[in-house]
Design an enzyme around this catalytic site. Structure first.
Site, PDB file in Angstrom:
ATOM      1  N   GLU A 191      39.314  -8.163  26.222  1.00  0.00           N
ATOM      2  CA  GLU A 191      39.162  -8.862  24.953  1.00  0.00           C
ATOM      3  C   GLU A 191      40.011 -10.118  24.865  1.00  0.00           C
ATOM      4  O   GLU A 191      41.055 -10.231  25.515  1.00  0.00           O
ATOM      5  CB  GLU A 191      39.542  -7.919  23.796  1.00  0.00           C
ATOM      6  CG  GLU A 191      38.741  -6.638  23.798  1.00  0.00           C
ATOM      7  CD  GLU A 191      39.193  -5.635  22.744  1.00  0.00           C
ATOM      8  OE1 GLU A 191      38.466  -4.654  22.520  1.00  0.00           O
ATOM      9  OE2 GLU A 191      40.258  -5.822  22.138  1.00  0.00           O
ATOM     10  N   CYS A 235      44.401 -16.162  22.035  1.00  0.00           N
ATOM     11  CA  CYS A 235      45.170 -15.072  22.627  1.00  0.00           C
ATOM     12  C   CYS A 235      44.325 -14.504  23.759  1.00  0.00           C
ATOM     13  O   CYS A 235      43.233 -13.968  23.517  1.00  0.00           O
ATOM     14  CB  CYS A 235      45.471 -14.011  21.573  1.00  0.00           C
ATOM     15  SG  CYS A 235      46.381 -12.582  22.219  1.00  0.00           S
ATOM     16  N   CYS A 283      46.522  -2.232  30.939  1.00  0.00           N
ATOM     17  CA  CYS A 283      47.907  -2.591  31.226  1.00  0.00           C
ATOM     18  C   CYS A 283      48.595  -1.396  31.867  1.00  0.00           C
ATOM     19  O   CYS A 283      48.338  -0.249  31.491  1.00  0.00           O
ATOM     20  CB  CYS A 283      48.639  -2.987  29.941  1.00  0.00           C
ATOM     21  SG  CYS A 283      50.357  -3.527  30.201  1.00  0.00           S
ATOM     22  N   CYS A 333      53.719   1.252  27.494  1.00  0.00           N
ATOM     23  CA  CYS A 333      54.505   1.284  26.257  1.00  0.00           C
ATOM     24  C   CYS A 333      53.779   2.195  25.261  1.00  0.00           C
ATOM     25  O   CYS A 333      52.593   1.983  24.964  1.00  0.00           O
ATOM     26  CB  CYS A 333      54.663  -0.120  25.678  1.00  0.00           C
ATOM     27  SG  CYS A 333      55.558  -1.245  26.782  1.00  0.00           S
ATOM     28  N   CYS A 343      51.699   0.921  22.056  1.00  0.00           N
ATOM     29  CA  CYS A 343      50.695  -0.124  22.282  1.00  0.00           C
ATOM     30  C   CYS A 343      49.414   0.514  22.794  1.00  0.00           C
ATOM     31  O   CYS A 343      49.412   1.228  23.807  1.00  0.00           O
ATOM     32  CB  CYS A 343      51.223  -1.133  23.303  1.00  0.00           C
ATOM     33  SG  CYS A 343      50.026  -2.390  23.802  1.00  0.00           S
ATOM     34  N   CYS A 352      48.371  -7.711  17.508  1.00  0.00           N
ATOM     35  CA  CYS A 352      49.271  -7.359  18.592  1.00  0.00           C
ATOM     36  C   CYS A 352      49.293  -5.844  18.808  1.00  0.00           C
ATOM     37  O   CYS A 352      49.484  -5.080  17.877  1.00  0.00           O
ATOM     38  CB  CYS A 352      50.674  -7.861  18.264  1.00  0.00           C
ATOM     39  SG  CYS A 352      51.903  -7.498  19.546  1.00  0.00           S
TER      40      CYS A 352
END
Length: 381
Positions: free
Chosen positions: A121, A134, A141, A145, A148, A372
């Protein structure tokens, strides 16, 4: 979050660090694209196809300067030449499979499908005085974390330089053609804060930064000072970035000022501790002359205590730095939420008391899971 294991000897349990993935799985290479190549490499590629090298400059002008994605509009190229060059050097890399918007259409999230079916995205955010893209650098990823959504999805693969650049070019086309409310415009800022850890895909990200910032027609001609590269704290890569002698801004996703908590919130901290990450950031600031951004997601009763604000202030004061406080954005199944307004205000007050510049980030795109920490829905389609 780290897990604990009971000790057979009755000693205090030890934490097992969350698994990190640095090497992306190999899934085949995207087609070669003009944006993967330097100006010299483009000329060599065109010559290898039996055409005059100057045709590479024409292609570059169409793609980077005119934002042309329709071969029929490349009328300065003879039809036979055009079809071959476009097929070889301007293949279709990304297909939009879903678009979601909010803020009256000025925030636009696009879910892209790559050649191998991988989904990721990007988000375009238009403000009265600027337009920010962005972009994602990886599909998923590997930094794990726990707060997230992207990190919890895991890493599928790295994106190529051209796949990153095409996200920006697509946003630039949408603005130039008036598809975003506010009339025709241009992309003015790029943030590598989408899916992925940019510095874990170092070569492709640096290539993309150069294509984005090289003057047209070599690139898109966006100022390096308008580009921000984020990282959770890969210290050797931060040091390598400093040696590039670019003027992009470095953003460090810190999220905790003490190692005990950061070991859990940002598992890379088990390898490089807070002081090591900040020392690398200060070295980058010294070499680039750019203020470092410290990204800090405020999580209710986890990292928003007044004493942690004071500790963060002591670590940062006197340095070329700015803190972006991010009210935690909701993600499916998360047990955590944003801080109370009064705790957020106190955190800001304490940082300011230490002389540290601080702002609370505008959480645009929350309604479409485009803010975010929310970019993960694409990996589940």
């Amino acid at each position: 979050m780290s897990t604990t294991q009971p000790s057979a000897t009755g000693a205090a349990p030890k934490k097992t660090p969350a698994k990190l993935v640095f090497a992306a799985p190999r899934r085949g290479k995207p087609p070669r694209h003009l944006a993967d190549l330097t100006t010299a490499e483009r000329r060599e590629a065109v010559a290898a196809l039996g055409e005059k090298p100057f045709r590479a400059d024409q292609l570059s002008r169409h793609y980077f300067a005119r934002l042309t994605d329709d071969p029929a509009n490349m009328t300065d190229l003879p039809a036979a030449v055009r079809d071959r060059l476009v097929s070889e050097l301007l293949p279709s890399l990304l297909t939009p499979v879903r678009e979601l918007d909010c803020d009256g259409g000025t925030t636009l999230k696009t879910v892209w499908k790559a050649f191998d079916g991988v989904l990721f995205e990007s988000v375009l955010m238009r403000y009265p005085d600027r337009a920010t893209m962005c972009v994602s650098s990886q599909a998923g990823c590997g930094m794990n974390c726990p707060f997230c959504a992207t990190g919890q999805a895991g890493l599928t693969r790295n994106l190529s330089t051209a796949e990153i650049v095409e996200q920006v070019a697509a946003g630039a086309r949408a603005l130039a053609r008036g598809r975003v409310p506010g009339g025709p415009g241009r992309v003015s800022n790029i943030v590598f804060m989408g899916m992925g850890e940019p510095l874990a895909n170092y070569k492709a990200v640096i290539g993309a930064v150069r294509r984005i910032t090289d003057p047209a027609p070599a690139g898109l001609g966006i100022s390096q000072r308008s580009v921000t590269v984020s990282t959770v704290g890969l210290v050797p890569a931060i040091e390598k970035l400093a040696a590039e002698d670019m003027s992009v801004r470095l953003a460090v996703s810190l999220h905790a000022p003490d190692d005990e908590l950061r070991d859990d919130l940002v598992p890379i901290n088990n390898r490089w501790k807070v002081t090591e990450v900040l020392d690398a950031a200060w070295a980058y600031a010294d070499r680039s002359g750019r203020r470092v951004s410290i990204e800090y997601a405020l999580i209710k009763d986890i990292n928003d205590q007044a004493w942690r604000a004071d500790l963060l202030g002591r670590l940062l004061r006197g340095h070329l730095v700015h803190v972006n406080l991010i009210p935690l954005n909701p993600t499916p199944g998360s047990k955590w939420t944003a801080s109370r307004p009064e705790d957020e205000r106190e955190f800001v007050r304490r940082l300011e008391a230490h002389g540290v510049p601080v702002t609370v980030r505008d959480t645009r795109g929350r309604e479409i899971d485009g803010a975010c920490g929310q970019l993960a829905a694409a990996t589940k389609d």
